[in-house]
Design a protein around this motif. Structure first.
Motif, PDB file in Angstrom:
ATOM      1  N   ALA A 437       0.827  -1.211   0.000  1.00 51.93           N
ATOM      2  CA  ALA A 437       0.000   0.000   0.000  1.00 51.93           C
ATOM      3  C   ALA A 437       0.861   1.261   0.000  1.00 51.93           C
ATOM      4  CB  ALA A 437      -0.926  -0.006   1.216  1.00 51.93           C
ATOM      5  N   ASP A 438       1.985   1.211   0.694  1.00 53.10           N
ATOM      6  CA  ASP A 438       2.881   2.374   0.689  1.00 53.10           C
ATOM      7  C   ASP A 438       3.509   2.588  -0.682  1.00 53.10           C
ATOM      8  OD1 ASP A 438       2.708   3.195   3.476  1.00 53.10           O
ATOM      9  OD2 ASP A 438       3.693   1.305   3.924  1.00 53.10           O
ATOM     10  N   ALA A 439       3.825   1.497  -1.379  1.00 51.33           N
ATOM     11  CA  ALA A 439       4.364   1.640  -2.730  1.00 51.33           C
ATOM     12  C   ALA A 439       3.346   2.310  -3.650  1.00 51.33           C
ATOM     13  CB  ALA A 439       4.753   0.269  -3.281  1.00 51.33           C
ATOM     14  N   ILE A 440       2.082   1.911  -3.533  1.00 48.48           N
ATOM     15  CA  ILE A 440       1.029   2.541  -4.349  1.00 48.48           C
ATOM     16  C   ILE A 440       0.887   4.015  -3.966  1.00 48.48           C
ATOM     17  CG2 ILE A 440      -1.425   2.500  -4.901  1.00 48.48           C
ATOM     18  CD1 ILE A 440      -1.347  -0.527  -4.371  1.00 48.48           C
ATOM     19  N   ALA A 441       0.948   4.291  -2.660  1.00 45.39           N
ATOM     20  CA  ALA A 441       0.819   5.678  -2.209  1.00 45.39           C
ATOM     21  C   ALA A 441       1.966   6.542  -2.732  1.00 45.39           C
ATOM     22  CB  ALA A 441       0.770   5.713  -0.688  1.00 45.39           C
ATOM     23  N   VAL A 442       3.182   6.006  -2.714  1.00 47.85           N
ATOM     24  CA  VAL A 442       4.332   6.762  -3.230  1.00 47.85           C
ATOM     25  C   VAL A 442       4.143   7.025  -4.716  1.00 47.85           C
ATOM     26  CG1 VAL A 442       6.809   6.651  -3.669  1.00 47.85           C
ATOM     27  CG2 VAL A 442       5.911   5.902  -1.470  1.00 47.85           C
ATOM     28  N   PHE A 443       3.696   6.033  -5.446  1.00 55.22           N
ATOM     29  CA  PHE A 443       3.463   6.181  -6.889  1.00 55.22           C
ATOM     30  C   PHE A 443       2.464   7.301  -7.174  1.00 55.22           C
ATOM     31  CE2 PHE A 443       1.175   5.170 -10.777  1.00 55.22           C
ATOM     32  CZ  PHE A 443       2.195   4.867 -11.665  1.00 55.22           C
ATOM     33  N   GLU A 444       1.321   7.262  -6.506  1.00 53.98           N
ATOM     34  CA  GLU A 444       0.288   8.267  -6.756  1.00 53.98           C
ATOM     35  C   GLU A 444       0.694   9.644  -6.239  1.00 53.98           C
ATOM     36  OE1 GLU A 444      -2.230   7.788  -8.551  1.00 53.98           O
ATOM     37  OE2 GLU A 444      -2.204   5.605  -8.756  1.00 53.98           O
ATOM     38  N   THR A 445       1.354   9.696  -5.102  1.00 50.76           N
ATOM     39  CA  THR A 445       1.768  10.992  -4.548  1.00 50.76           C
ATOM     40  C   THR A 445       2.824  11.660  -5.422  1.00 50.76           C
ATOM     41  OG1 THR A 445       1.319  10.115  -2.341  1.00 50.76           O
ATOM     42  CG2 THR A 445       2.611  12.136  -2.472  1.00 50.76           C
ATOM     43  N   SER A 446       3.689  10.865  -6.032  1.00 51.54           N
ATOM     44  CA  SER A 446       4.686  11.436  -6.938  1.00 51.54           C
ATOM     45  C   SER A 446       4.009  12.125  -8.114  1.00 51.54           C
ATOM     46  CB  SER A 446       5.622  10.343  -7.435  1.00 51.54           C
ATOM     47  OG  SER A 446       6.301   9.714  -6.381  1.00 51.54           O
ATOM     48  N   ILE A 447       3.002  11.480  -8.685  1.00 52.60           N
ATOM     49  CA  ILE A 447       2.273  12.096  -9.805  1.00 52.60           C
ATOM     50  C   ILE A 447       1.537  13.339  -9.342  1.00 52.60           C
ATOM     51  CG2 ILE A 447       0.457  11.696 -11.511  1.00 52.60           C
ATOM     52  CD1 ILE A 447       1.191   8.728 -11.450  1.00 52.60           C
ATOM     53  N   LEU A 448       0.960  13.276  -8.145  1.00 53.66           N
ATOM     54  CA  LEU A 448       0.230  14.425  -7.606  1.00 53.66           C
ATOM     55  C   LEU A 448       1.157  15.611  -7.385  1.00 53.66           C
ATOM     56  CD1 LEU A 448      -2.352  15.661  -6.383  1.00 53.66           C
ATOM     57  CD2 LEU A 448      -1.692  14.625  -4.201  1.00 53.66           C
ATOM     58  N   LEU A 449       2.314  15.383  -6.782  1.00 50.74           N
ATOM     59  CA  LEU A 449       3.259  16.470  -6.534  1.00 50.74           C
ATOM     60  C   LEU A 449       3.765  17.068  -7.838  1.00 50.74           C
ATOM     61  CD1 LEU A 449       5.390  15.073  -3.560  1.00 50.74           C
ATOM     62  CD2 LEU A 449       3.690  16.892  -3.494  1.00 50.74           C
ATOM     63  N   GLY A 451       2.158  17.226 -10.652  1.00 50.78           N
ATOM     64  CA  GLY A 451       1.089  18.054 -11.198  1.00 50.78           C
ATOM     65  C   GLY A 451       0.963  19.382 -10.465  1.00 50.78           C
ATOM     66  N   MET A 452       1.101  19.366  -9.171  1.00 52.89           N
ATOM     67  CA  MET A 452       1.037  20.614  -8.404  1.00 52.89           C
ATOM     68  C   MET A 452       2.190  21.558  -8.754  1.00 52.89           C
ATOM     69  SD  MET A 452       0.050  18.995  -4.681  1.00 52.89           S
ATOM     70  CE  MET A 452       0.232  20.574  -3.877  1.00 52.89           C
ATOM     71  N   ARG A 453       3.291  21.004  -9.222  1.00 54.04           N
ATOM     72  CA  ARG A 453       4.457  21.812  -9.582  1.00 54.04           C
ATOM     73  C   ARG A 453       4.572  22.027 -11.087  1.00 54.04           C
ATOM     74  NH1 ARG A 453       8.308  18.304  -5.412  1.00 54.04           N
ATOM     75  NH2 ARG A 453       7.512  19.289  -3.512  1.00 54.04           N
ATOM     76  N   ASP A 454       3.457  21.807 -11.815  1.00 53.56           N
ATOM     77  CA  ASP A 454       3.393  22.047 -13.261  1.00 53.56           C
ATOM     78  C   ASP A 454       4.380  21.172 -14.020  1.00 53.56           C
ATOM     79  OD1 ASP A 454       1.469  23.992 -12.806  1.00 53.56           O
ATOM     80  OD2 ASP A 454       2.950  25.592 -12.645  1.00 53.56           O
ATOM     81  N   ARG A 455       4.475  19.931 -13.599  1.00 48.14           N
ATOM     82  CA  ARG A 455       5.341  18.991 -14.295  1.00 48.14           C
ATOM     83  C   ARG A 455       4.519  17.765 -14.666  1.00 48.14           C
ATOM     84  NH1 ARG A 455       9.509  20.997 -10.485  1.00 48.14           N
ATOM     85  NH2 ARG A 455       9.069  19.436  -8.890  1.00 48.14           N
ATOM     86  N   ALA A 456       4.658  17.360 -15.950  1.00 47.39           N
ATOM     87  CA  ALA A 456       3.894  16.193 -16.392  1.00 47.39           C
ATOM     88  C   ALA A 456       4.514  14.900 -15.903  1.00 47.39           C
ATOM     89  CB  ALA A 456       3.796  16.180 -17.923  1.00 47.39           C
ATOM     90  N   LYS A 457       5.819  14.902 -15.727  1.00 46.70           N
ATOM     91  CA  LYS A 457       6.520  13.702 -15.299  1.00 46.70           C
ATOM     92  C   LYS A 457       7.204  13.966 -13.975  1.00 46.70           C
ATOM     93  CE  LYS A 457      10.328  10.621 -16.538  1.00 46.70           C
ATOM     94  NZ  LYS A 457      11.383  10.310 -17.521  1.00 46.70           N
ATOM     95  N   PRO A 458       7.012  13.107 -12.985  1.00 46.18           N
ATOM     96  CA  PRO A 458       7.686  13.319 -11.698  1.00 46.18           C
ATOM     97  C   PRO A 458       9.202  13.224 -11.850  1.00 46.18           C
ATOM     98  CG  PRO A 458       5.895  11.723 -11.498  1.00 46.18           C
ATOM     99  CD  PRO A 458       6.110  11.938 -12.954  1.00 46.18           C
ATOM    100  N   THR A 459       9.878  14.150 -11.242  1.00 47.48           N
ATOM    101  CA  THR A 459      11.334  14.115 -11.214  1.00 47.48           C
ATOM    102  C   THR A 459      11.791  13.287 -10.016  1.00 47.48           C
ATOM    103  OG1 THR A 459      11.537  16.074  -9.813  1.00 47.48           O
ATOM    104  CG2 THR A 459      11.366  16.428 -12.201  1.00 47.48           C
ATOM    105  N   PRO A 460      13.067  12.938  -9.955  1.00 51.34           N
ATOM    106  CA  PRO A 460      13.560  12.237  -8.756  1.00 51.34           C
ATOM    107  C   PRO A 460      13.311  13.016  -7.471  1.00 51.34           C
ATOM    108  CG  PRO A 460      15.163  12.044 -10.529  1.00 51.34           C
ATOM    109  CD  PRO A 460      14.102  12.988 -11.013  1.00 51.34           C
TER     110      PRO A 460
END
Length: 976
Positions: A437-449, A451-460
């Motif tokens: 569940a934490d792996a899924i949360a990290v995956f989704e939170t990375s995409i969310l962050l 998007g909030m920072r105007d980036r289509a792809k999550p950076t490291p």
């Protein structure tokens, strides 16, 4: 761009910037001048006949563009912004595993403030850096010359305004991660960062990032490294950024002067080289930081003025070598975010795979993946055919690049999912209760962050924030937090290694001499070495090296687990923890001081002994180390002679305890290992005896001199007295010094009483009476612990007073009421613990000898100082009878005692005439020291009786002090 550009128009860009300035400022003003000045800087740099290649420090985009441009242009000369005196070391990079740093080191400073020493300059090099690509191309391509054009390491410190600005390219770091670089000043290509704090804060805030490394990655690395930016676009963008940061930098005179002097220096060196070799600027490439590329100095360009004069170097002796570096050390030294260099290395690998650029790599380079030659050649041909031909008249590329919308990089779900799974796995190994569940949360939170920072792809960096948020939850169960786990997962803190062939002669010699241990000395970490010198005598040489490394290297390089080395002692078996690979930098810097560790150790011992702050104790320590580690009698005698001169100049007693300890150790060693004492130590004892006798009265009165220091002086005088008197010293000097001493401190007063007892001017009975008087005086009782402290310290010069000290402590506990005793009991304990902890065992042993060993015997126990004195004739007869029995049983011992006591008239046998031999009382008077020794041998340690008739014969004082010994000796000598 295959050649120089004769005309490059930026008219369109100028017009856009003028319109923007008018819209923002409401009319022409300073803003318009700054913006148009940026265009002028770019235009000037682009039109320069000698192609300038601007780079950023450890930038994958710069490294990729550099590798691409080198394969296309194939320059014959590469001018590189790096300290010119570091050039000879660059060929040794092929023997190392990157990252490593080229170092210039000066231990002997001449022309600089002494407090700056040692001077150290490092230039770290990673594979994902443009400078390494240029170095590898130049060194492995026939007919290509590499020329370093930046100021020398000596000029780095000549131009250093220490105390006003920092080091030019990097402050000496204080973070523990920078240990591999020590306190060196860092230099490198492309230190590209805003020097205007408000500008950096503005960029970070509007870029929705946390630190500068993340901003650079998002807004420069990604647009320039995605393959869409060609060579001309890359150059113009880097020129623009360098000019922007330069024009908006604060007007710090010292910093600006250093920057401009560096640019004048580099252009002067390049023109000198082109004039001397006839190099065509079209066949050369100038690699420098973007900050220095858009320069406005008069010396800029191949047609610039030659008005700059290079100042001569100082008299400092510089040594050069390669030291291991690491990603963390580079980040700490250059102010980069933690993990940014590791992330850059990962991005470099991805960029090579995406753009199919074939990088340059030094032949034989260790630590990298081997690529098949056929595949590499195919890749290179495919790349060259895919690169469009550069137009020599290429115009404005900035306008199109600045107008182009950001590239929407599609989400790589497989990569992000792999990251999420890996970080959960790493977290579970480090004690976190992470799950799927934490792996899924990290995956989704990375995409969310993202998007909030105007980036289509999550950076490291987005992924790192998401992992901290979803896994750590403000709890760190192990040694590493989640942020650090992400850094390790992204590539980790890669640590370089200098190969054997690139090591200085001293380091190679150490490796060769430790080879019999069978350890992997280049490997980082701790390794255990077992040395059995009894079965393998050749390991004694390894033991000598390890002990010297322990003396010279940082703690942990060589740590003994079993075995010790002291004067006169050598272990036959030893066990060591060796971490030579971990401390490779320190070993390399040790090689700058000499060609062998023996030479370096001798130099350091001389430096310590002859330094301006050297004391007698430090010189004696150097003598001991010279004997212990080098076995050099020549050096020990030289340093010992110097100790005499230092002792004669000292006017304080601060080092007396250390001097006493070391002189005693050296005397004991020489007496057991040498047929005669060295001349210097005899002179030292004679000089020290007179010296401390002179200082003794002053030390007793001096409030800054501690009781321990004065006790050490007395310890030297009393313990060395027999040797000093045999060398011609006068005991009256000591007696006069003690008579002139009048201390006011209670502890020193007690110490003086003990000294008088040792000299015979104060009897034990009088000392006991004075102690009793202290307890009877209510005004003195509060300071009684200080008197006891003095008595305990007196055990150093007068160890025979242990029974008196035990008696004084026991009387206090027995006589004082609890209302008086309890308040000063903590003071007594703390005083003894802090001031006489090393003397406490002697006191405890004496107490154990005096007090009963069983509880039931305590009720009937009578202290020896209260026991009735046995003076009856029966006791004397019994003692005499025991002595008479000893004579026939031990004739050899009796003869030896007779010789010691000076009995030349022969001994009376049992049954013979009494009085045929010399009187025992007379012998006691003549040989008091022998009397004490024989008393211990005979076990006569009871209370003594004074003479009944009160007559004062020549041995009366001795008889009163040692009646049992007197009786025993009389019985021995007279036959009972």
């Amino acid at each position: 761009m295959s050649g120089p550009q004769e005309s490059t128009s930026f008219a369109a860009l100028r017009g856009q910037l003028q319109e923007a300035a008018a819209a923002f400022a409401g009319g022409p003003d300073v803003l318009e001048g700054i913006l148009l000045g940026l265009v002028d800087d770019v235009d000037r740099a682009v039109r320069e006949p000698l192609e300038i290649f601007p780079v950023c420090h450890h930038s994958p985009a710069s490294a990729t563009a550099m590798a691409r441009r080198l394969r296309e242009k194939q320059p014959k000369v590469v001018y590189l912004e790096l300290c010119e005196d570091m050039a000879p070391l660059l060929t040794e990079l092929r023997n190392c595993r990157l990252p490593v740093a080229v170092q210039a080191f000066a231990g002997d400073v001449d022309g600089f403030p002494q407090e700056w020493a040692p001077l150290s300059v490092v230039a770290p090099i990673t594979e994902a850096s443009a400078e390494y690509q240029a170095i590898a191309y130049a060194l492995d391509t026939p007919g290509v010359e590499l020329v370093l054009v930046d100021r020398s390491a000596d000029h780095v410190f000549q131009w250093d305004s220490r105390g006003e600005t920092g080091a030019e390219d990097g402050e000496a770091p204080e973070e523990p991660e920078a240990a591999l670089h020590g306190e060196a000043v860092g230099v490198g290509i492309g230190d590209l960062r805003p020097r205007f704090a408000e500008l950096e804060e503005h960029l970070l805030r509007h870029g929705k990032v946390r630190h500068w490394s993340e901003w650079w990655h998002q807004y420069v690395e990604v647009p320039l490294g995605d393959g869409a930016a060609d060579h001309d676009t890359y150059r113009q963008v880097m020129f623009l950024i360098g000019s922007l940061f330069r024009r908006l930098a604060p007007g710090d005179g010292a910093r600006v002067r250093v920057d401009e002097d560096r640019e004048r220096y580099m252009w002067t060196r390049m023109r000198e080289h082109m004039g001397a070799t006839g190099t065509d600027p079209a066949d050369a490439l100038y690699v420098c930081g973007a900050f220095h590329a858009a320069s406005r100095v008069a010396e800029f360009g191949v047609d610039g003025s030659d008005t700059f004069t290079v100042s001569p170097r100082s008299g400092s002796t510089w040594q050069y070598g390669l030291i291991p570096s690491s990603h963390a050390a580079i980040e700490a030294q250059f102010g980069l975010a933690a993990g940014s260099v590791s992330i850059a290395a990962t991005e470099w690998a991805k960029s090579l795979k995406r753009t199919r650029v074939q990088p340059y790599r030094l032949a034989g380079q260790t630590g990298g993946k081997k690529r098949p030659a056929k595949k590499a050649a195919t890749t290179q041909r495919a790349h060259v055919s895919a690169v469009p031909a550069m137009d020599s008249a290429a115009g404005d590329r900035l306008s199109g690049f600045l107008r182009r919308p950001p590239v929407i990089d599609t989400l790589d779900e497989a990569e992000l999912l792999g990251w999420s799974v890996d970080i959960v796995r790493a977290a579970r190994r480090n004690g976190y209760l992470a799950s799927t569940a934490d792996a899924i949360a990290v995956f989704e939170t990375s995409i969310l962050l993202a998007g909030m920072r105007d980036r289509a792809k999550p950076t490291p960096y987005d992924f790192q924030d998401a992992a901290v948020t979803c896994i750590e939850k403000d709890v760190v169960p192990g040694r590493r937090d989640v942020r650090r786990l992400v850094e390790i997962m992204m590539g980790g803190d890669r640590i370089g290694q200098v190969g054997y062939e690139a090591l200085p002669p001293l380091a190679r010699d150490v490796h060769d001499r430790l080879a019999p241990l069978g350890l992997k000395l280049q490997q980082r970490g701790v390794q255990r070495a077992l040395l059995d010198m009894a079965s393998r005598p050749e390991l004694r040489a390894c033991s000598d090296v390890l002990w010297m490394l322990r003396r010279l290297m940082p703690h942990g390089t060589a740590r003994p687990i079993m075995g010790e080395r002291k004067l006169g002692e050598r272990s036959v078996q030893e066990s060591w923890d060796v971490a030579l690979g971990t401390h490779q930098r320190a070993l390399i810097e040790l090689g700058y001081e000499g060609v062998s560790i023996e030479q370096v150790l001798e130099q350091r011992l001389r430096r310590d002994a002859y330094g301006p702050r050297a004391t007698t104790a430090t010189v004696l320590a150097a003598v001991e180390d010279a004997t212990l580690y080098l076995g050099s009698r020549r050096l020990a005698d030289e340093l010992g002679t110097h100790a005499l001169k230092v002792l004669a100049t000292e006017r304080s007693v601060d080092g007396a305890p250390e001097v006493l300890r070391r002189v005693r150790a050296l005397l004991a060693y020489y007496r057991t290992s040498e047929p005669v004492l060295p001349a210097w130590i005899e002179s030292f004892v004679r000089t020290g005896y007179a010296h401390y006798c002179t200082l003794l009265p002053t030390a007793f009165r001096d409030e800054e001199a501690t009781v321990g220091q004065v006790a050490a002086m007395l310890g030297f005088l009393f313990s060395m007295e027999s040797l000093a008197l045999s060398l011609g010293c006068d005991r009256a000097q000591l007696e006069l010094a003690v008579a002139q001493s009048h201390p006011e401190d209670p502890s020193k007063t007690a110490l003086l009483w003990a000294a008088r007892v040792q000299l015979g001017t104060l009897s034990r009975a009088e000392l006991r009476a004075r102690c009793d008087g202290l307890l009877d005086n209510p005004l003195v009782v509060p300071s009684y612990p200080r008197y006891l402290s003095g008595f305990v310290h007196a055990l150093e010069p007068v160890p025979g007073l242990a029974d008196v000290v035990v008696e004084a402590v026991s009387n206090a506990f027995g006589r004082l009421p609890d209302s008086v005793l309890l308040p000063w009991l903590p003071l007594l304990i703390t005083t003894l613990r802090s001031g006489a902890a090393d003397l406490a065992p002697l006191l405890i042993r004496e107490a154990g000898r005096i007090f009963p060993g069983r509880l039931e015997a305590l009720d009937a126990w009578v202290p020896p100082w209260r026991a009735p004195v046995a003076t009856s004739g029966a006791v004397r007869a019994d003692v005499g009878r025991r002595g008479a029995e000893l004579l026939p049983a031990h004739p050899a011992t009796c003869d030896a005692v007779a010789d010691l006591l000076g009995c030349t008239e022969g001994w009376a046998r049992p049954g013979g005439p009494v009085g045929a031999a010399r009187s025992g009382v007379e012998l006691l008077a003549a040989h008091p020291a022998t009397c004490d020794a024989v008393a211990e041998l005979l076990g006569c340690d009871g209370e003594w009786a004074a003479q009944a008739d009160g007559a004062r014969s020549p041995g009366a004082s001795l008889t009163s002090r040692h009646p049992a010994t007197s009786v025993a000796l009389e019985a021995l000598l007279a036959g009972g």
